[in-house]
Write an enzyme that holds these catalytic residues in place. Structure first.
Site, short mmCIF file in Angstrom:
data_model
loop_
_atom_site.label_atom_id
_atom_site.label_comp_id
_atom_site.label_asym_id
_atom_site.label_seq_id
_atom_site.Cartn_x
_atom_site.Cartn_y
_atom_site.Cartn_z
N ASP A 433 0.77 -1.22 -0.03
CA ASP A 433 -0.08 -0.06 -0.12
C ASP A 433 0.87 1.26 0.10
O ASP A 433 2.16 1.15 0.21
CB ASP A 433 -0.87 -0.06 1.06
CG ASP A 433 -2.06 1.15 1.16
OD1 ASP A 433 -2.24 1.73 0.18
OD2 ASP A 433 -1.99 1.66 2.39
N ASP A 1053 -1.33 -0.78 6.12
CA ASP A 1053 -1.49 -0.29 7.43
C ASP A 1053 -3.16 -0.06 7.75
O ASP A 1053 -3.38 -0.01 8.91
CB ASP A 1053 -0.80 0.72 7.59
CG ASP A 1053 -1.38 2.07 6.69
OD1 ASP A 1053 -1.38 3.25 7.65
OD2 ASP A 1053 -1.81 1.91 5.66
#
Length: 1474
Positions: A433, A1053
Site C-alpha cells: 500500500d 496499514d
C-alpha cells in the site's frame, strides 16, 4: 456490486420521479405500518423483549432461549480431559503412525522390541503435550472465572431497581447500567447516557487495539439526560440481525407499541470488552450475550499457514516412505529366501501351539511388518517437533532485535504466525500500500484552491522545511500561529443558533460550550505541561501557517458571514461566500471528536513534576525574540487586494480569472515558486500573521491573554486527513469547538460561535469515495449539504441549478471547474493527496421527503446497505464546487533505500493504492520505485477490447527491445518471459515501469486478459496500480501468486489492506495511525516500512538458511542411522534383530542427537548481518531454494548411504573372525555413527560460539556417561540379552579407539572435500560472501565496495545520452502505430522545483491513446490504437488532452481546455502513456 448499485439507482429514480408520492408500505415492505408486531422471522432476525414487568411473559418465551452471558473458553472438564485430549492428539498423523507401530510390536509374531520400550517414546510425547494442554486450559478456566464473577448493575424486575450482580447473570433483554471506567459486559444497545448530548465515549483498545476514543450515541428518541431512564417504562420490541463477527456492522429497529419504528445501527451498540470513558452513567438493553457477542465471535485462534519448506518436507516424507517400503520389501524377500535355503524348517523356527510352521510367503509378510517397526526412524516424525522449537527460537530473536524497534511509537515487531518465519527468506513479489505504508500517514496541509484561485501557502512550506527547529522551541509558539485577527469583541460569551429564526449576536472571549473531554496523558518518563499527544496531532500536523492573501479574504468572509442575517446576501457564487463555505465545510464535514486538555481521560495519572526555572525563562526569551521578528517583518509586507468576486483583480501581475485566454490563477505571496516554495530553506517569520492583519506586538501578546481561561482544544480523528483539514481551518480561526450527535459548534475569527444543527451524517465508504453532512445554517436557516471526497467522484457530481437559467454563471462555473482541475493535477504531480469540497442547498420540502426515506432505510433490515447507498447517492448530486485541498503525506524515513535494496535482492515490488494516478506516480518517483531513466507505460481504459489492443501493442513495442534472458515459463498455455529481461543490442534498454488504474483492472479481470497482463508485467521493473479497491488488491495478489507460482508478501496499514494481506503468502501489517485492522489480520507487524529491509534480507535469509539446512541434516541423520540396522540384516538372516541395545537406540534420538540440530537451526549464521545488508543480492539464494531442494535432498540421501556403509563395514571387517558378542560389535558401530553425525553437524555450522561447542561436546560426553552408567547398572534390562559392562570393556580395547578415530574420517572425507572445493572455487554468491566475512573489517569493506561496483554497472543510458541528440533517444516504433506530426511538438520548456525527480533528456515519453478519450472523438468500439506520439524530454501525458510536464507547473503554459460537460471527466478516457 456495480450491477446491484445500478439497479438500485434505477429503482430509486423510478420511485422518486413522482416526487416521493409513494407511501412507506409501497417503498419498503419492511416498514409497512400494517406489519404485525409479532410477525418476526426469527430464523433470520433476532427479537429482543425487555425484561420488565410489562413484557416479562414475552421475555420468558423468547429471550430465555438465548445463551447466557457466562463464557467458557476451556476445552476440557475433569471428566473429559483424558479421553478428549487423547482423541485430539491422535488426530495427528505422526501419533497415529507411532500407535500403529506399537500395536504391531505387541503382536507376538512381530515383536522386535520389548513392548514397554515401544510404548515409552509415544507415551512420553503424549504425556508432555497433555500436561501442556492441561496447564493452558487451567489458565483459561481461571480467566473465565474471573470474567464471569465480575460485578455489574442489572435491573431487577421485582425490586424495580438496579442491583449488583455477576456478569454471568446477565441475560439477553436485561437492562444494564455502567459507570465510568467500567468494562461493558455484553453487547448492549445504548438507551441512556449522562452526557448532555446523549453520547457515550468508549475506548476499544481491548477489542481492536485503537487507542482513540469512539463515540456511541443513544438511540433516537431516548436522548433525555435530564430525565433518568426508567426500564419499567420501556415497552418497545427490538428486532436486529443475527449474531455475527462484524465489529463495525450492526442494524436493527425498535418497534414501539404504536407500531412505529426507529432504526439504529452500530453507532448505538456498546461492544463487550470496551471501556466506558468520560461518561458518568450509561444504560442500555442487552442484545447479544456470552459467546454470541461480537468480541467472542472474533476471538479466533492464531492463523495457521503452511510454509514452503513444510510443503517441501511433506513431499520428501513421501520419498522416505517409498524408501522405507523398498527396504522393508528387501527384508521380507530376503527373509523368505534365507528360510528357503533350509531343506527342512530352520532349527530356530518355533512352531505354533498346533505344531504348524509359517509358510515362506506368510513369514515374508510378517517380516515386512517387522522391518517397518525396526526401520521406523527413517520417517523423521520428530523433525516436526524440532521445527516448532527452532521457529520459537527464531521468533524470540526477531522480537529482541533492536533494529526492528521504533522508538517513536514504542513498538517492536510482532510475530503473529509462528510457523512461516522461513518464508521471509523466499519472497519474490511484494505488494505494498502507499498511504501509511510508504508514507508516514501524518497529513500536513500544504495548499488549497478556492473557486479557481490557488493559494500556495509558501510560508507554511518554508516552515515545514525545518520541523526539527520548530519542535525544539517548545509548544508555546504553536498557539500564536492561528491568531490572525485582533480581538475585536467585548466581554461576554454567546453561542449563536437558529431556533426558527436568527437571534441577535453577542460577543465572546472564547467559546464556552459544554465539552466532554477525552484526551489522554501519556507517560514518557516526565510530566508534559503542553498538550498531551492525541491521534493525528503532532506539531507538524497541527501547526499551519496561513497564506497572507487568503488570510485577508477569510477575514472578509467571516465578517460577511456574521452579518449575513441582517442584510441581503451576496450572490451565491461570490468569492467571499465560497471562502466562508469552504472553511465551514473543512470544519464541519468530518467525524472529529473535540475535547479539552484540562479534562484528561479519566484514569489515574502521575502528579506533575516541577520544571526547572531556567527552562521556562529560556522559552519566554525565545518567544519574545520571535515576536520581535514578527513585528519587524510585518512592516515590509505588501497588501493584497481583497476579492469579492471571481472577476475582480487578484494582483498587479496576475491574470484575471475571467479571461478565457489566460491560464489558471495562483494567488501566491511574494516570489512564490510554482511548487509552493517547497525547496525554500528560510522562513520569514513575519509572514505568519499576514500583511493586513495589523497585529502589533502588543496585540499579539494580548490575544492569548484574553483567552487564558479558555481550555486548550484537542482533536481526535479516525482519519489523519480529517485532522489535517480541521487544523488547517483552525489556523484561519474557523475553530471546531464541540461536536455532538445533534449539533456542531464552530467559532469564527471574530469570536462568534455558530451552532449548526447536524441533521444527518453520510459517512465515507470505499464505493462512494466521499462523505457528507447535512446541517441547518443558524443564520439563514438553510439546509446545506457539505461534501468532500475524491476529485474523480466529486467532479462528476457538479451541476449547479443556477446554470440552467444563467449562461454567464454556467461559463464561470466551467472555468472554475477547469482551473480547479488544473490545480488538482498540479497537487497530484507534487505528490499531494487531493480532496474536493462541494456544497448543496436543499429545499425544506425536498429535504423532508429525503429524510423520511433515509429514516426508513436506517430502520430496515433487508437490503439496508443498498437502501442507505441509494439515499446518499440521491442527495449527493447537483453539487456546487467550493474548492480543493492538497495534503502532503511524507515518505517514511528510509523508504527509498529499502526499495532499492529489495530490488537488488531480486524482489519485484508492486504498489497498490487507492490514490489518484498523478499522486501515486509522483510518490513512486520520490521513493525510487520509478527512476527518471525508466520508460513508463500508463494504461487507462474502460473498454475490454481497447484494453486487449493496448496490451498487445505494448507487448509488441516492448519485445522489440527486450527478449527473455532465461527460458520462458508456462502460464496457462502461454509462454511467459522471466522477470529479468535482457536486450537485443549491446546497449542496455531502459527499464520498464507500468502504471494502471482501477478501471483498467476491471477490464482486465472481466475480459479474461489476466495472462496478457501478467506477461506484460514480467518485463516491468515496477508496477503501480492506482485507484484500486480492496477487492482488486486481493485479486491482483491472488492472480500473481497462483498464476506465477511465486512467494508473495503484502504489506499495508489500513482496513482496506486486510484482504490483500490475507491473500498473500505472508501478510505484514504496519502499526500505523489507521487502527489495528491490518495488524490483527497480518502474520507479522512492524512499525515502519524500512524495517522490512532487515526483516527480509537478514532475518528472512537466516531463518530460511537455518531451517532448510537443519531439515536436510535431519533427513541425513535418520537415514544414516537406520541404514546401520538395515546392513546388519544381511548378516543375521533378515531376522529383524539388531546389534544395538534398544534403550541405546531410543536415547540416540531422544538425547544424544536432538539438541545440536535445534541450536544449529536457531543460532547459525551463514553470512553476517552487515554483509547481507550491504549485498542484498545474497537474498536470491533463498528465492532459488539453494539450501533445500530436490538435488540437495538426494545428495544428502546418497551421502547418508555412503557414511552408513563406512560406519558399518569398517567395524565389521575389523572384528570379522573374532568371537565378540552382538552388543560388543554394535557398541563401536553406535559410537562411530554418533561421532560421524556430530562431526557432520560441526562441518555444516558456519558460525561457532561457545554454546555451539558446549552442545556438541556435551552430546558426545553424555553418550559415554549414559552408556557407562547403563551398562554398569542394567544387568537384565533387556533380557534375554545382557549389555552388562560392554562399554567398560570397549574403553579398555585399543581397537575400539582406532576404529572410532579412523572410521569418521573416512566417512566424512568426501563431504569435507566437496566443502573445500566449494569454499575455494565456489561460484555461488553465498560462497563469495562467506569468504568476504572472514576478512578483516577494512578489507571486507573494500571487497564489498568492489563487489557493488561490479554488480551495478553504470546505466547504459548515460553513455547513450552522450551521443544522442538533445531531444532524446528515438526507439523504433511499432509499424502499426502512425505518428501524427502535431504530436511531436516540444512542450518541455518549463523547469521544476518540486519534490518529484526531474526527467532527464534521454528519457523517451510516448503516448498511445484510444479514439474514445474525448467527446470530440467518435466513440469507437474497435480496439485499434490511433496514435504513438514521441515527445521531448520532461513530458508526460498523464491523459491524452494534457501536455503538462510531470514535475513542473507554469502559469505561462497554455493547456488544452477541458470539456466540462458531465461525463467528460478523464476517468472515462482510455489511454496509454509511455
Amino acid at each position: 456490486m456495480t450491477c446491484s448499485l445500478d439497479f438500485s439507482w434505477l429503482r430509486w429514480k423510478w420511485r422518486t420521479q413522482d416526487g416521493f408520492s409513494q407511501s412507506p408500505s409501497e417503498t419498503t415492505p419492511l416498514l409497512s405500518p400494517e406489519t404485525d408486531r409479532q410477525s418476526h422471522n426469527t430464523a433470520e432476525q433476532r427479537v429482543v423483549y425487555p425484561n420488565n414487568s410489562m413484557c416479562h411473559q414475552d421475555w420468558k418465551k423468547v429471550c430465555r432461549r438465548y445463551p447466557g452471558n457466562s463464557i467458557c473458553t476451556t476445552k476440557y472438564t475433569l471428566l473429559t480431559f483424558l479421553p478428549q485430549n487423547l482423541f485430539e492428539q491422535f488426530h495427528r498423523w505422526a501419533n497415529l503412525y507411532f500407535l500403529f507401530l506399537v500395536i504391531l510390536n505387541w503382536m507376538p509374531s512381530m515383536e522386535v522390541f520389548h513392548r514397554e520400550i515401544t510404548i515409552f517414546p509415544l507415551a512420553t510425547v503424549l504425556l508432555i503435550i497433555m500436561v501442556k494442554d492441561g496447564i493452558e486450559d487451567f489458565k483459561r478456566y481461571c480467566f473465565d472465572r474471573e470474567m464471569n464473577s465480575a460485578s455489574i448493575q442489572i435491573y431487577e424486575r421485582k425490586e424495580q431497581r438496579y442491583m449488583l450482580k455477576r456478569w454471568q447473570d446477565v441475560r439477553v433483554g436485561d437492562f444494564v447500567q455502567m459507570q465510568c471506567n467500567e468494562i461493558v459486559p455484553a453487547d448492549i444497545l445504548l438507551l441512556f447516557s449522562s452526557d448532555p448530548s446523549g453520547v457515550c465515549h468508549l475506548e476499544t483498545a481491548n477489542l481492536d487495539g485503537e487507542t482513540n476514543l469512539k463515540q456511541r450515541r443513544v438511540v433516537k428518541g431516548f436522548s433525555q439526560p435530564e430525565v433518568q431512564f426508567q426500564p419499567e417504562h420501556f415497552h418497545s420490541t427490538i428486532v436486529c440481525e443475527k449474531p455475527n463477527n462484524h465489529l463495525s456492522k450492526f442494524k436493527g429497529y425498535m418497534e414501539h407499541p404504536d407500531q412505529t419504528r426507529t432504526g439504529f445501527g452500530s453507532e448505538s451498540l456498546l461492544l463487550r470488552g470496551c471501556t466506558i470513558r468520560n461518561t458518568e452513567v450509561a444504560a442500555g438493553i442487552v442484545i447479544y450475550a456470552g459467546h454470541e457477542t461480537k468480541a467472542m465471535l472474533n476471538n479466533s485462534g492464531p492463523r495457521y499457514k503452511r510454509s514452503k519448506i513444510e510443503r517441501r518436507i511433506n513431499t520428501d516424507i513421501f520419498f522416505c516412505i517409498g524408501l522405507l517400503f523398498l527396504m522393508c520389501l528387501i527384508g521380507a524377500v530376503g527373509h523368505s529366501l534365507w528360510n528357503g535355503t533350509f531343506k527342512e524348517h530352520p532349527p530356530f523356527d518355533v512352531p505354533d501351539a498346533d505344531g504348524n510352521f509359517l509358510s515362506l510367503a506368510l513369514g515374508g509378510f510378517y517380516m515386512f511388518l517387522t522391518m517397518i517397526i525396526l526401520l521406523q526412524v527413517l520417517i523423521p516424525i520428530s523433525l516436526y517437533v524440532s521445527i516448532e522449537l527452532v521457529k520459537l527460537g527464531q521468533v524470540f530473536l526477531l522480537h529482541n532485535d533492536l533494529d526492528l524497534y521504533d522508538e517513536e511509537t514504542d513498538l517492536s515487531i510482532q510475530c503473529r504466525a509462528l510457523n512461516i518465519t522461513e518464508d521471509l527468506g523466499q519472497i519474490q513479489y511484494i505488494f505494498s500500500d502507499k498511504t501509511g505504508t510508504l508514507t508516514e500517514n501524518k497529513m500536513v496541509f500544504r495548499r488549497c484552491t478556492i473557486v479557481g484561485s490557488e493559494y500556495c501557502h509558501q510560508e507554511n512550506a518554508k516552515r515545514l522545511e525545518m520541523p526539527k527547529e520548530l519542535d525544539s522551541d517548545g509548544e508555546e509558539w504553536t498557539q500564536y500561529q492561528c491568531l490572525s485577527f485582533p480581538p475585536r469583541w467585548a466581554q461576554g460569551s454567546t453561542t449563536m443558533r437558529s431556533q426558527g429564526g436568527a437571534q441577535p449576536l453577542r460577543r465572546c472571549h472564547s467559546a464556552r460550550v459544554p465539552i466532554q473531554s477525552h484526551c489522554r496523558q501519556r507517560s514518557v518518563g516526565r510530566w508534559e505541561t503542553s498538550q498531551p499527544p492525541v491521534a493525528f496531532s503532532s506539531s507538524i500536523e497541527k501547526d499551519v501557517t496561513p497564506d497572507k492573501n487568503l488570510l485577508s479574504k477569510v477575514r472578509d468572509a467571516a465578517l460577511w458571514l456574521e452579518t449575513s442575517d441582517t442584510r441581503p446576501a451576496k450572490p451565491s457564487h461570490s468569492t467571499t461566500a465560497s471562502i466562508a463555505d469552504f472553511f465551514l465545510a473543512l470544519t464541519i464535514c468530518n467525524s472529529v471528536m473535540v475535547s479539552t486538555t484540562t479534562e484528561p481521560r479519566k484514569r489515574v495519572t502521575t502528579p506533575p513534576a516541577n520544571k526547572a526555572l531556567g527552562t521556562s525563562l529560556e522559552k519566554i526569551q525565545q518567544l519574545f525574540q520571535r515576536l520581535k521578528l514578527l513585528s519587524l517583518s510585518q512592516s515590509f509586507s505588501s497588501t493584497a487586494p481583497s476579492d469579492t468576486d471571481l472577476g475582480e483583480s487578484l494582483g498587479p501581475n496576475l491574470p484575471t480569472i475571467d479571461s478565457d485566454e489566460k491560464d489558471d490563477t495562483s494567488v501566491c505571496s511574494g516570489d512564490c515558486s510554482t511548487d509552493g516554495g517547497y525547496r525554500s530553506s528560510t522562513w520569514e517569520q513575519g509572514d505568519i500573521l499576514g500583511s493586513e492583519s495589523g497585529t502589533s506586538l502588543e496585540e499579539g501578546l494580548e490575544a492569548p491573554t484574553l483567552s487564558q481561561d479558555e481550555p486548550e482544544l484537542c482533536y481526535e480523528a479516525e482519519s489523519p486527513d480529517e485532522a489535517a483539514l480541521v487544523h488547517a481551518a483552525r489556523a484561519y480561526s474557523f475553530t471546531l469547538v464541540s461536536r455532538t450527535p445533534e449539533q456542531v459548534t464552530v467559532r469564527l475569527p471574530q469570536g462568534i460561535c455558530l451552532t449548526f444543527d447536524l441533521l444527518f451524517t453520510l459517512g465515507f465508504d470505499s464505493v462512494r469515495k466521499r462523505m457528507s453532512v447535512v446541517v441547518r445554517h443558524p443564520l439563514t436557516d438553510e439546509i446545506i449539504v457539505y461534501t468532500k471526497g475524491a476529485d474523480s467522484v466529486i467532479m462528476d457530481l457538479l451541476e449547479d441549478p443556477a446554470c440552467e437559467s444563467n449562461i454567464d454563471v454556467e461559463k464561470k462555473l466551467k472555468r472554475i471547474r477547469a482551473r480547479t482541475q488544473k490545480h488538482l493535477d498540479l497537487y497530484a504531480r507534487d505528490g499531494l493527496r487531493t480532496l474536493c469540497i462541494a456544497k448543496k442547498v436543499v429545499d425544506e420540502e425536498d429535504f423532508q421527503r429525503w429524510a423520511s426515506f433515509r429514516r426508513e432505510a436506517e430502520a430496515s433490515l433487508d437490503n439496508r446497505e443498498e437502501l442507505l447507498m441509494e439515499t446518499a447517492q440521491h442527495l449527493e448530486n447537483h453539487l456546487t464546487l467550493l474548492g480543493a485541498t492538497g495534503i502532503e503525506d511524507r515518505l517514511q524515513e528510509g523508504v527509498p533505500d529499502t526499495i532499492a535494496a529489495l530490488r537488488e535482492a531480486g524482489i519485484q515490488l508492486w504498489v497498490l493504492t487507492g490514490d489518484k494516478q498523478e499522486t501515486a506516480v509522483n510518490i513512486a518517483y520520490s521513493c525510487k520505485l520509478l527512476d527518471q531513466t525508466d520508460t513508463v507505460y500508463s494504461i487507462n481504459t474502460e473498454n475490454q477490447e481497447t484494453c486487449e489492443s493496448i496490451l498487445n501493442c505494448t507487448l509488441e513495442d516492448i519485445k522489440r527491445f527486450h527478449e527473455p534472458q532465461q527460458p520462458a515459463r508456462k502460464l496457462c498455455g502461454h509462454r511467459i518471459p522471466p522477470k529479468m529481461p535482457s536486450v537485443n543490442s549491446g546497449a542496455m534498454a531502459p527499464e520498464i515501469g507500468l502504471v494502471i488504474d482501477g478501471k483498467t483492472l476491471n477490464a482486465i479481470f472481466q475480459g479474461k486478459l489476466e495472462n496478457k497482463f501478467l506477461e506484460l508485467t514480467q518485463y516491468c521493473r515496477s508496477v503501480l496500480c492506482c485507484r484500486s479497491t480492496p477487492l482488486q488488491k486481493s485479486m491482483i495478489v491472488k492472480l500473481v501468486r497462483d498464476k506465477l507460482s511465486v512467494m508473495t508478501l503484502s504489506i499495508g496499514d489500513g482496513a482496506n489492506d486486510v484482504s490483500m494481506i490475507q491473500a498473500a503468502d505472508i501478510g505484514i501489517g504496519i502499526s500505523g495511525q489507521e487502527g489495528m485492522q491490518a495488524v490483527m489480520s497480518s502474520d507479522f507487524a512492524i512499525a515502519r516500512f524500512s524495517h522490512l529491509k532487515k526483516l527480509l534480507l537478514v532475518h528472512g535469509h537466516w531463518c530460511y538458511s537455518r531451517l532448510a539446512r537443519m531439515v536436510v541434516y535431519y533427513f541425513y541423520k535418520n537415514v544414516c542411522y537406520v541404514n546401520l540396522l538395515f546392513w546388519y540384516q544381511f548378516f543375521c538372516g533378515f531376522s529383524g534383530s539388531t546389534m544395538i541395545d534398544y534403550w541405546q537406540m531410543i536415547f540416540f534420538n531422544l538425547f544424544f542427537t536432538s539438541l545440536p540440530p535445534i541450536i544449529f537451526g536457531v543460532l547459525d549464521k551463514d553470512v553476517s548481518a552487515e554483509t547481507l545488508l550491504a549485498l542484498p543480492e545474497l537474498y536470491k539464494s533463498g528465492q532459488n531454494s539453494e539450501c533445500y531442494n530436490l538435488p540437495t535432498f538426494w545428495v544428502s540421501m546418497a551421502d547418508a548411504f555412503y557414511q552408513s556403509l563406512i560406519c558399518f563395514f569398517i567395524p565389521y571387517l575389523t572384528y570379522r573372525g573374532s568371537d565378540i558378542d552382538v552388543f560388543t560389535f554394535g557398541t563401536p558401530i553406535n559410537t562411530i555413527s554418533l561421532t560421524t553425525i556430530l562431526l557432520h553437524q560441526a562441518m555444516e555450522m558456519k558460525t561457532w560460539t561457545v554454546l555451539h561447542g558446549l552442545v556438541l561436546l556435551g552430546s558426545f560426553l553424555m553418550y559415554f556417561v549414559v552408556s557407562l552408567i547403563y551398562n554398569a547398572t542394567c544387568v537384565t534390562c533387556n533380557s534375554p540379552t545382557n549389555p552388562y559392562w560392554v562399554m567398560e570393556r570397549q574403553l579398555s580395547d585399543p581397537t575400539f579407539y582406532l576404529i572410532c578415530l579412523l572410521t569418521p574420517v573416512v566417512a566424512l572425507l568426501p563431504r569435507y572435500f566437496l566443502l573445500s572445493l566449494q569454499g575455494t572455487y565456489g561460484k555461488s554468491l553465498i560462497s563469495k560472501a562467506q569468504k568476504i566475512d572472514k576478512l578483516p573489517i577494512d578489507k571486507r569493506n573494500l571487497e564489498i565496495q568492489n563487489w557493488r561496483s561490479k554488480q551495478r554497472p553504470a546505466p547504459a543510458s548515460a553513455s547513450a545520452s552522450a551521443s544522442a541528440p538533445a531531444t532524446g533517444t528515438v526507439h523504433t516504433r511499432p509499424p502499426c502505430h502512425p505518428v501524427p506530426p502535431e504530436a511531436q511538438q516540444n512542450f518541455g520548456a518549463s523547469t521544476s522545483k518540486s519534490s518529484g525527480p526531474p526527467r532527464q533528456k534521454h528519457v523517451e515519453d510516448r503516448v498511445l491513446q484510444d479514439p474514445r478519450c474525448s467527446r470530440e472523438h467518435s466513440r469507437d468500439d474497435t480496439c485499434t490504437v490511433d496514435t504513438l506520439a514521441k515527445l521531448s524530454s520532461g513530458e508526460c501525458l498523464l491523459d491524452p488532452n494534457r501536455t503538462v510536464a510531470p514535475t513542473a507547473y507554469s502559469r505561462g503554459q497554455k493547456d488544452v481546455s477541458r470539456h466540462s460537460s458531465k461525463g467528460s471527466h478523464r476517468r472515462s478516457q482510455s489511454s496509454l502513456t509511455i
